[in-house]
Every structure is written in C-alpha cells, then in structure tokens.
Design an enzyme around this catalytic site. Structure first.
Site, PDB file in Angstrom:
ATOM      1  N   HIS C 124       0.866  -1.183   0.000  1.00  0.00           N
ATOM      2  CA  HIS C 124       0.000   0.000   0.000  1.00  0.00           C
ATOM      3  C   HIS C 124       0.907   1.239   0.000  1.00  0.00           C
ATOM      4  O   HIS C 124       2.006   1.201   0.555  1.00  0.00           O
ATOM      5  CB  HIS C 124      -0.831  -0.047   1.290  1.00  0.00           C
ATOM      6  CG  HIS C 124      -1.919   0.972   1.392  1.00  0.00           C
ATOM      7  ND1 HIS C 124      -1.697   2.269   1.774  1.00  0.00           N
ATOM      8  CD2 HIS C 124      -3.250   0.874   1.178  1.00  0.00           C
ATOM      9  CE1 HIS C 124      -2.862   2.929   1.805  1.00  0.00           C
ATOM     10  NE2 HIS C 124      -3.821   2.105   1.445  1.00  0.00           N
ATOM     11  N   ASP C 199       3.067  -4.580   7.962  1.00  0.00           N
ATOM     12  CA  ASP C 199       1.854  -3.775   7.805  1.00  0.00           C
ATOM     13  C   ASP C 199       0.666  -4.740   7.905  1.00  0.00           C
ATOM     14  O   ASP C 199       0.344  -5.445   6.955  1.00  0.00           O
ATOM     15  CB  ASP C 199       1.888  -3.064   6.450  1.00  0.00           C
ATOM     16  CG  ASP C 199       0.588  -2.325   6.166  1.00  0.00           C
ATOM     17  OD1 ASP C 199      -0.334  -2.366   7.006  1.00  0.00           O
ATOM     18  OD2 ASP C 199       0.501  -1.709   5.085  1.00  0.00           O
ATOM     19  N   GLN C 202      -4.493  -5.224   6.954  1.00  0.00           N
ATOM     20  CA  GLN C 202      -5.496  -6.138   6.409  1.00  0.00           C
ATOM     21  C   GLN C 202      -5.502  -7.492   7.110  1.00  0.00           C
ATOM     22  O   GLN C 202      -6.393  -8.299   6.854  1.00  0.00           O
ATOM     23  CB  GLN C 202      -5.257  -6.353   4.902  1.00  0.00           C
ATOM     24  CG  GLN C 202      -5.402  -5.107   4.047  1.00  0.00           C
ATOM     25  CD  GLN C 202      -6.842  -4.604   3.923  1.00  0.00           C
ATOM     26  OE1 GLN C 202      -7.793  -5.305   4.235  1.00  0.00           O
ATOM     27  NE2 GLN C 202      -6.992  -3.365   3.472  1.00  0.00           N
ATOM     28  N   LYS C 225     -10.763  -0.498   9.953  1.00  0.00           N
ATOM     29  CA  LYS C 225     -10.884  -1.709   9.133  1.00  0.00           C
ATOM     30  C   LYS C 225     -11.241  -2.929   9.977  1.00  0.00           C
ATOM     31  O   LYS C 225     -11.363  -4.029   9.452  1.00  0.00           O
ATOM     32  CB  LYS C 225      -9.573  -1.974   8.387  1.00  0.00           C
ATOM     33  CG  LYS C 225      -9.239  -0.933   7.329  1.00  0.00           C
ATOM     34  CD  LYS C 225      -8.129  -1.425   6.417  1.00  0.00           C
ATOM     35  CE  LYS C 225      -7.365  -0.290   5.779  1.00  0.00           C
ATOM     36  NZ  LYS C 225      -8.039   0.336   4.637  1.00  0.00           N
ATOM     37  N   CYS C 365      -4.788   2.619  -3.681  1.00  0.00           N
ATOM     38  CA  CYS C 365      -3.592   3.101  -2.997  1.00  0.00           C
ATOM     39  C   CYS C 365      -2.444   2.115  -3.140  1.00  0.00           C
ATOM     40  O   CYS C 365      -1.654   1.927  -2.203  1.00  0.00           O
ATOM     41  CB  CYS C 365      -3.862   3.377  -1.519  1.00  0.00           C
ATOM     42  SG  CYS C 365      -5.076   4.655  -1.256  1.00  0.00           S
TER      43      CYS C 365
HETATM   44  C1  LIG Z   1      -2.331  -2.815   3.442  1.00  0.00           C
HETATM   45  C2  LIG Z   1      -2.699  -1.469   3.938  1.00  0.00           C
HETATM   46  N1  LIG Z   1      -1.769  -0.703   4.540  1.00  0.00           N
HETATM   47  C3  LIG Z   1      -2.053   0.516   5.028  1.00  0.00           C
HETATM   48  C4  LIG Z   1      -3.310   1.043   4.915  1.00  0.00           C
HETATM   49  C5  LIG Z   1      -3.547   2.419   5.450  1.00  0.00           C
HETATM   50  O1  LIG Z   1      -4.482   2.424   6.499  1.00  0.00           O
HETATM   51  P1  LIG Z   1      -5.011   3.836   6.994  1.00  0.00           P
HETATM   52  O2  LIG Z   1      -5.599   4.500   5.791  1.00  0.00           O
HETATM   53  O3  LIG Z   1      -6.056   3.529   8.019  1.00  0.00           O
HETATM   54  O4  LIG Z   1      -3.841   4.564   7.535  1.00  0.00           O
HETATM   55  C6  LIG Z   1      -4.312   0.291   4.282  1.00  0.00           C
HETATM   56  C7  LIG Z   1      -5.692   0.794   4.095  1.00  0.00           C
HETATM   57  O5  LIG Z   1      -5.999   1.801   3.546  1.00  0.00           O
HETATM   58  C8  LIG Z   1      -3.996  -0.985   3.786  1.00  0.00           C
HETATM   59  O6  LIG Z   1      -4.914  -1.730   3.184  1.00  0.00           O
END
Ligand SMILES: Cc1ncc(COP(=O)(O)O)c(C=O)c1O
Ligand SMILES: Cc1ncc(COP(=O)(O)O)c(C=O)c1O
Lengths: 407, 154, 407, 154
Positions: C124, C199, C202, C225, C365
């Site tokens: 991401h 990370d 998910q 999430k 993203c």
């Molecule tokens: C794999 C992953 N990493 C990071 C994020 C970022 O999360 P957030 O937008 O809550 O900071 C997301 C979701 O948007 C994600 O799916």
C-alpha cells in the site's frame, strides 16, 4: 438576555450526571469540553447510515461519506473565515498540526544555524517541544518572550529581528487565560519577513476568530475543546504557503502518482492528510461548529466574560487563594489558575472532586509557565458556554471544604 | 470516589509533621524522580547500610506523607527487611483496594490502604518508594523484589 | 455451525439500508469496515457519561476516561499477544504508525548512504512513501521484492543482505489478498541483524495475529478496518526498541520534564502519544476487539475462507472476468481484485452501485501493484464477518448488468 | 444514485467510437493530467490555432467520451469561442444537476448533464477539459474564463 444557559445545558447529557453524590460541576473545559447531543448524534447517524471511506470510491456510501467529510471542511473554513476550504487540513489534534508545520515549514525554509524561532514563556508543551526538536534538527536557535507578573506577554524589542524565520505564539494561554494581542507581533514579524503561527487551541472554541483579520500564516486548533470529538484537530494555513510546503506524513491519499522509484504529491489539503482521516470525527466537528454558530460566537464569548468577571470577583474574596494571570476580565478568557496557601493542588482537586467539582490540577502541560510563577503546579477552573454562576459558587464552597481538611 | 479512607489522620499528620525530611550527608546513593503527569518531584538519598534515608521534594500530601512513612519504616533496616517492606507497600498500592495490609510489616503505612482506591493517586504514594529503590541500587543495595514484574505490567 | 452470520448482521445497523432501491451489499470492507451497534454504543456512552481528558486529572471524569483508555490499550495488547500494554502506541491510523517508525527508527539507527530498506511491489502507498522519504532524508537505498503472476511475493535471495537495516512488508495485500509467509523473511532479516515491520492493516481484522509468534519487531494496524472507529490506529513495537527510539510527534503528555532550554521524554507508550489522543475512539476500538473476541478470530477467518472459496469459484465462471492474485483460498484472504474485459473499473463500480453492490474501484492506494499487472485500475470485492454467499451472487448478477450496458 | 442520465447513448457512442483519438504532430502545447484518486490519465495536445486537438489516455467511459466530445466541440474554434464552450461545460459539470445545458453551445456535451449528479464522476468528465486548458496555455492560447474562480473554491 438571548443567551439561555439552561437551554444550552439541556443539550449536554453528561451535565445531568452526579459525581460522588453531588451534581457534576464541570470546570475543566480548557482540558476538554463536553459534547452536546447534536454532536454525539451526528457521529452516531454517520456510523449507522453513511459509513464509507472517503475520496476513494464511486459507490453511494463512499460518495456520501466524502460529501460529509468535505462539507465539514467547508463549515470549518467558514468558521475561521479561511479564503477557501482547501486551506483547512484535518489532523488528529492541535499537537499534530503544530508538528506538521514545524517539520514541513522547517524543511521548506531550509532552516539553519543562525536562524531563529520565537515562542513565549506561556506556551503549552505542544507549542514548545516541536520547535525545540526543529532547532535540534537544523541548528536554529529558539528564543522566547517572557511573561509579566500580571501574566501578560512582555513585548521585548528586538526579539523579533532579521534572523527570525518563524514566530509561534499561543493566542489564549491555557493556564493564565491571557489573550495575546497579536497585532504588534504580526507587524514585527512582517517587517522582518518572518512567518507567524498562532496556537488557537484555547481561542477558537471561545471567541470569534478570523484568520484573515488576524493576518497570521497558520493557526492550529483541536476538536475536543470546542464541543467536538477527540481524534480530530485542524491546521489552517495560507494556501500559497501550504502549496509550497513538502508533505509531512506520507501514504495513501496524499499522492499524485507513485512508482517504486518515486512519488509526486497531491495539492493541499490532500498532501497533508495521509491515510484514512478521522471521518466520523470531522462530521462531529462540523456539527459542533453548527452548534456554536447557532448560538453565535459573540454570544458565547459574552457569556464567558460574564462568568469570568463573576469568578474573578468571587475568588478574590476567598482567604488564602492566590490568582495567577490577569485579575480583570479584559484581554483574558474564562480560564483561572490559582493556588491555595499551604495546600498542594492535587489535594485541592481531590477534595473538590469529592463534592462534584471537576477542576484540573498539575502543570497543565505548561511547565515553563508554572516555573515562571515559582510553583510546580496550579489548580485551574475553566469555563465554557454551559458554565453558570451557581457552579462558581459550588467551587467556592468546595474551597471552604479544602481549608477545613487541611486547616 | 468519596474521600473516606484517603485523607487518614495518620497521613495528614505525616504531611504536616514529616519525619526525617531534608537531604543529609554522607550518602552512597541518590535518585531524583518526577511524576510527569503532575510535576511532583522527589530526591532520595541512602547510605549503604540504610542507616539513614533522607529526602526532599515538592508534592501533594500523599507523596510527602509517603516519603515520611518510608523514612520511618526503612531507615536502619537490613536490605532484605527493606525489600520485604517495599514489596508489601507496592503490593498494597497496586491492589485496587483488594489487599489487606499487615500492620506488623507496614506500620503507619497501612493508612495508605485507602489510596489504592484512587488510581490517579497511587503514583503519588509510590513516587518516594520508586526513587528509594533507584537510590538504593546506586548505593549497591538490592531491594528489588518479586513484585517488580507485576509493577512493569500494571 | 457456530458462526451465525445472520445474527452477526443484525448487529450492524447500516446493513439494513437500501442503496438505489436495492438492499445494501457491502463488499468494500478492505477499504473500511462497517461498525456494530456495540462499538457505536460504547462511544456514545463514553461521550455522554465519562468524557474527560486522560492522564492529566485527578477528578472522577478524568480518572474514568483514563481507565477506559488504558483498558482499551490492554485489550488490544492481549488481542495481538503483546508482552505488555506498554508496547501498544495509539496513533491516528496505520499510516501514522508506519511514519512514526520511519522517522523514529530511522533516526535511532542513524541510517546513511549504503544502508538499505527492503519493501515489496505489493505494498500500500502507506508502506512505500514513508520509506521513500526516509531514503531521501538519509541517503539510504530502497529495494523491493517483486511479485509473481499468481500474486505471490518472489523471495529473491540476497535482497536482504548485510546492508539491510529495515524490512517492511505487508502481511496481507489489500489488492491481491495474498497473505505473505513471514517466516523466511524474518529469518533472513535476523541473520543480517535487520529489523522487521509488518503492515497488518489487512490481517489483524481478519485472522488471528500473534506478534510474538510472528517474531517481528513492529506491526501497524488501523481501527476503521476492524469494526472500530475512524481516527485511531495502532503501532505495536517490541518494548526495548520503543524504549530506545527518540520521539516523533512532540507536545503534551509525551514529556518527562520541560524547560524553555530543553526537554526530557516519558517512557513508551506515552513518548509516542503527543497531545490529546483519540480517547472515545480507543474505547470504540476496545469494544470492537471485544466483539471480535466473542466470535473468535479463528471463526471469523474460517467464515471468510468459505466466502472466499465460494467467490473464487463463482467469479471464475463469469465471462470476461480476469482475477488478479492467488486463484485458490490457500494463503490468501477475502479480498478479490479483478478486471472486466473492455469495461473500465469506474464503470463497473458505477453499475454495481446502481444495484446496491458497493465495491472499490481504482488503484487501491497501490499503484505499483496495479502497474505490476499492467493495468491502471482494478475492481475489488472484499469480505468480512458479515458477508454472505447471497452477496456474492448479487455481485455476479451485477456483473451481468455491466456486460449488458457495455456489451 | 440510479444510473438514469449517467450512461446516455451519446456517451457510450463516443466511448466506443472516440473521435480524434491519438496523439498527433505538429502541436504547440501538451499537458498530461492524472486523477490522483482513481489513476485515470490523459495527455492532450493542441496547435496554436486550435485547428487540431489530439489526445490519448486511459480512463473510464465518462472521461474518454468527454475527451472525444471536447475534440469535436473545440477543434477549429477561435480561442474565445473555445473559452466560452469550456466555461459552459465546466459550469454544467459543477452545477450539481441544477444547470440547464444549452445544446447550441455544447452539442453532444449536453449528454453530460446527468454526470453532474454524480459527484464522484464529475472529475472524470472534467479531466480532459482541465488538461486541454493547460495544453492551450502552453501553446499561448488563453481559454481561461470567469468560471475558474468558482472552480478553485469548489
Ligand atoms: C495494506 C494497507 N496498509 C495501510 C493502509 C492504510 O491504512 P489507513 O488508511 O487507516 O492509515 C491500508 C488501508 O488503507 C492498507 O490496506
Ligand atoms: C494552548 C494549547 N495548545 C495546544 C494544546 C494541545 O491540544 P491537543 O492536546 O488537542 O493536541 C492545548 C490543549 O491541551 C492547549 O491548551
């Protein structure tokens, strides 16, 4: 009178609570304010009906959430008279907003040894430590205005000079209640080409604030002190400055395009809002602004001035009480810090709590301010639109009790 | 929380008439502790044989009385006696009001039983005891006890 | 079967909504999840009864709020099997958690030219851009694992080597659904003394995650999430590392003592939680964790595996659909991205929305992941504990509709 | 939002059979625009006399059809004619479905009236028009209009 405090109080569910068998007397709004039903409901309805992520989806829920989030931005822009909603960056609190500026503006200005940043001795830690760390990173020097015995900023000539790059000042002190006269500071900064940030954490909730009338470059404020939820704060910045500044936090939603080799960035405000933002919290903050607008910030301020005048007069007659900060309501807000002779603030707060009166005790995240007045801690009563003179009387009765226990 | 049990007469006595207050020489270990949330501070000095424990600080009735009681209870003890009393006091403070104090061990310290019901004040009562432990360690005296593990997790 | 999806669905107020005259079919949980009544109520009750600022007051409301906030920390620590609650830092989202590590750990390790940071092509943006900027600041080099045609990480020998200082990897891809096998990566990193961040944005919502069993150093995840509110995220870090790292954001509550001349810092987690934290949001996230624990993460995962297997099988039969990522349920989660021949994802998503089916379209993203598969955008259906096979059928019917309009 | 009005036959026609697509030489101005939220991209080229407007891009039916309509409407116009049409199209898109389009001015562009009711898609329709404006500016042709101020504030 147009300001009906009883009607206002009826909107705040928590105010019907009892504490230790006494009606709640909440005198800690400078720490965090209570929230009206309207704000709590707006967030609940959003979560029950319109929850989706923003700026990312073409689906109905995502579109509704995006509109709700951007509508909130528009409301907040109007509330402080920003030129466009794009000048409003949502952060998690005031503290993040100030850190954002310290990092991004510091980088944009390429601060270096010899440059100076000016703050004051009456700042909250959130407007001290980010600048100390910026100075550590860049070699710039931190300087500060000192504070008079009456709790006023001493406008020392020459402190703002040709080496000054940034001036960051509290608009209203969270300890002394002092409202700083911004005009001369802005004039001095402008004359040397320095930028000005105002920490409006305590002013935006309580007085009409107009960023264009103030003539500053950045302001920070925080949702939870202005009837809104925790988890959201605001940075307002002049658009051309935001547009010139590099990003701070990086990740989803702040990019233009990303390859493994490199990234380009979106325009502000998106550039400074990495990741999923506090969406329901923005909706709640928008509802808080609606609530404040419906009453009118002039009326809110007027009400608090009356309460403050009453409290100053009443506390002056309590034996053994020493007030810190301006002793008359002119140029100050509804935040009163004091000491009780021979009794530590922790003990004062504890005994007041036993009779339902909630005040803050300690250093109030402003140790240098306490140090300036030669005490490690103070007791603070702070007011808001729901505060009544009866509550001031309850405070005074509580202080009698303090003297009885420690007499 | 009502005040019943917090401001015991014994505590107010120790607060108004502290025992052993003031920093004294000679000493082999010294520690300065701060409670970051409220700004209370204490400095504790110990001799290697624990014959004297001296202290000075700024703080509320609970932290000041606690220092006075600490002085009374631990001065002149052996390291292992001190460790036992230290452990008992910490356990009492972290017991959320569920621990029955033993007057044999804790003396005037039992007056702090009520403090355990005020989470915001437990740190005040413990401040001198934590500073003492550090000061003792610096003097080469080990007063750490098995309660420490739970302290870290608390 | 112990997992009663109908009963689960009854807890989510939004699931009774209609979209464009059709029952809501919410297939966008990887973007943000819906929230059960239990979470919404916990926040409302907190705001109506227990609102106060934390870690600062001796009064009853402040003590209640502090307990609620710290209880939430304890729940979350237990949920990921942290050694102590002190290893849990509350942030505003995953993105901030990753930025925090990029800044503080980068500084702690004194990264310099020649040092390497390893990520992957399936990250991401929030796990790419912070590391790109860290490399810009320090001169370190960014390297990455590539991705196979089946959507699996290609474990290239020698990519993790003696120059590697940090490896930061997605646990489960938000685009491909791939769950990465962490063991070999951790072993390779350990053998060269590199630190590992996962990370888990998910994974923590969907599978049992045990930080000690994974053997990593940091993980990031995000409240919205995992049934929790927006405005809160989590960094877990090994205590001795957090204890050694300098602060990132600076301000109230993260200090030990402050003078105008300099500041010392509190121990973690406070050191990394500057300013008023997302208090009600922590309470909501604690309630979300309670909700997930009551169902059991094994059961949640099992349910999603069944839905995923059904969806993979069903979509394979839809003409013109091309799946990205692993084609069988093994080693993948309930996130399915696909293309529809000759129809742009925006148009797919729009037509699905017209029949009440909410999917995400775009680059998710994760532009490099899209680029890896040669497309600028994908359509993604993602599942959670409330997803049913009926909803998968509704998706397929919607795709028939897409082909009708663009046939 | 129901689809009524979004996927007009005219739009689908332009999407499936785009007019003037492909980048051509010579040109005096070129601009590449990206929609950061969805990743759609377009490159637009213009000659100084607007005799040719060529483009290429990746995107949804709305953005691709919009580019095709732009080519039809603006190629061969004078700068001031183009400015007028540009302004009318932008006003239609930002009108939240409240603006009545003028077929005299907008031709096939009136088919986009329905798009204005889908906030998430307005950016798709505008993408080629914004890229065109930049490309024109680089070719020394000023097609900015009074609607721009409102655009910044939108
Ligand atoms: C794999 C992953 N990493 C990071 C994020 C970022 O999360 P957030 O937008 O809550 O900071 C997301 C979701 O948007 C994600 O799916
Ligand atoms: C003057 C001032 N500045 C900054 C802050 C920090 O606000 P927050 O904790 O919401 O970041 C506060 C309140 O705590 C404050 O009173």
């Amino acid at each position: 009178m147009t300001f009906d405090v009883a009607r206002v109080r009826a909107d705040f569910p928590i105010l019907s609570r009892e504490i230790n068998g006494h009606p709640l007397v909440y005198l800690d709004s400078a720490n965090t304010s209570q929230k009206p039903r309207q704000v709590i409901d707006a967030m609940r309805v959003h979560n029950e009906r319109h929850n989706g992520n923003v700026s990312r989806s073409v689906h109905t829920l995502g579109t509704e959430a995006t509109s709700a989030y951007e509508d909130a931005r528009g409301k907040i822009a109007a509330f402080v008279n920003a030129a466009t909603p794009d000048e409003i960056v949502f952060t998690k609190n005031s503290t993040e907003a100030i850190n954002l500026v310290a990092h991004s503006l510091g980088q944009h200005l390429s601060l270096k040894p010899g440059d100076e940043i000016v703050i004051s001795e009456m700042e909250h830690h959130s407007n001290i430590v980010p600048w100390q760390l910026l100075c550590d990173r860049t070699g710039a020097t931190l300087r500060w205005f000192s504070v008079s015995d009456e709790g006023r900023l001493i406008f020392e000539d020459g402190l703002i000079n040709s080496r000054t790059k940034i001036v960051s000042l509290v608009h209203m002190s969270n300890v002394l209640g002092t409202i700083n006269d911004v005009g001369p500071i802005v004039a001095a900064a402008r004359s040397v080409g320095a930028l000005v940030m105002l920490d409006c954490s305590q002013s935006v909730p309580h007085l009409p604030v107009d960023v264009r009338a103030l003539g500053v470059d950045f302001i920070a404020f925080t949702g939870h002190k202005m009837l809104g939820p925790t988890g959201i704060g605001v940075l307002w910045g002049r658009h051309e400055l935001l547009a010139a500044m590099p990003p701070f936090l990086a990740g989803g939603s702040m990019i233009e395009t990303v390859t493994m080799g490199g990234t380009t960035f979106a325009a502000p405000p998106a550039r400074f809002e990495a990741g999923t933002p506090p969406i329901a919290e923005a909706v709640g903050l928008g509802a808080a602004v609606d609530y404040l607008n419906a009453l009118g910030m002039e009326a809110v301020h007027q009400h608090e001035q009356e309460i403050t005048a009453y409290a100053l007069k009443t506390l002056a007659d309590v034996p053994g009480v020493r007030l810190f900060g301006p002793s008359t309501p002119e140029g100050r807000g509804g935040t009163l810090s004091f000491g009780v002779d021979g009794v530590h603030p922790h003990d004062v707060g504890q005994i007041l709590d036993a009779v339902g009166v909630e005040v803050r005790v300690g250093h109030h995240c402003a140790k240098p301010t306490c140090a300036r007045f030669g005490v490690p801690a103070m007791t603070r009563a702070s007011f808001y639109l729901y505060t009544t003179t009866d509550e001031i009387d309850a405070l005074v009765r509580g202080l009698d009790q303090v003297r009885k226990v420690f007499g | 929380m009502m005040l019943d049990g917090l401001y015991q007469e014994i505590i107010l006595d120790h607060y108004k008439h502290p025992h052993g207050r003031g920093l004294r020489d000679p000493f082999q270990g010294e520690a300065h502790h701060v409670n970051p949330t409220c700004g209370d501070e204490i400095t504790v000095r110990v001799t290697q044989d624990l014959s004297d424990i001296s202290y000075d600080g700024l703080g509320c009735s609970i932290s000041q009385a606690s220092a006075s009681v600490l002085h009374e209870l631990l001065s002149g003890r052996t390291a292992s006696e001190a460790a036992g009393i230290h452990e008992a006091f910490v356990a009492l403070m972290q017991g959320r009001g569920q621990v029955e104090p033993d007057e044999e061990v804790l003396g005037d310290g039992i007056a702090f039983a009520g403090v355990a019901k005020f989470p915001a004040r437990v740190k005040c009562a413990l401040l001198p005891w934590m500073a003492f432990k550090d000061a003792a360690a610096r003097a080469g005296v080990d007063v750490s006890s098995s309660s420490e593990a739970s302290e870290v997790k608390a």
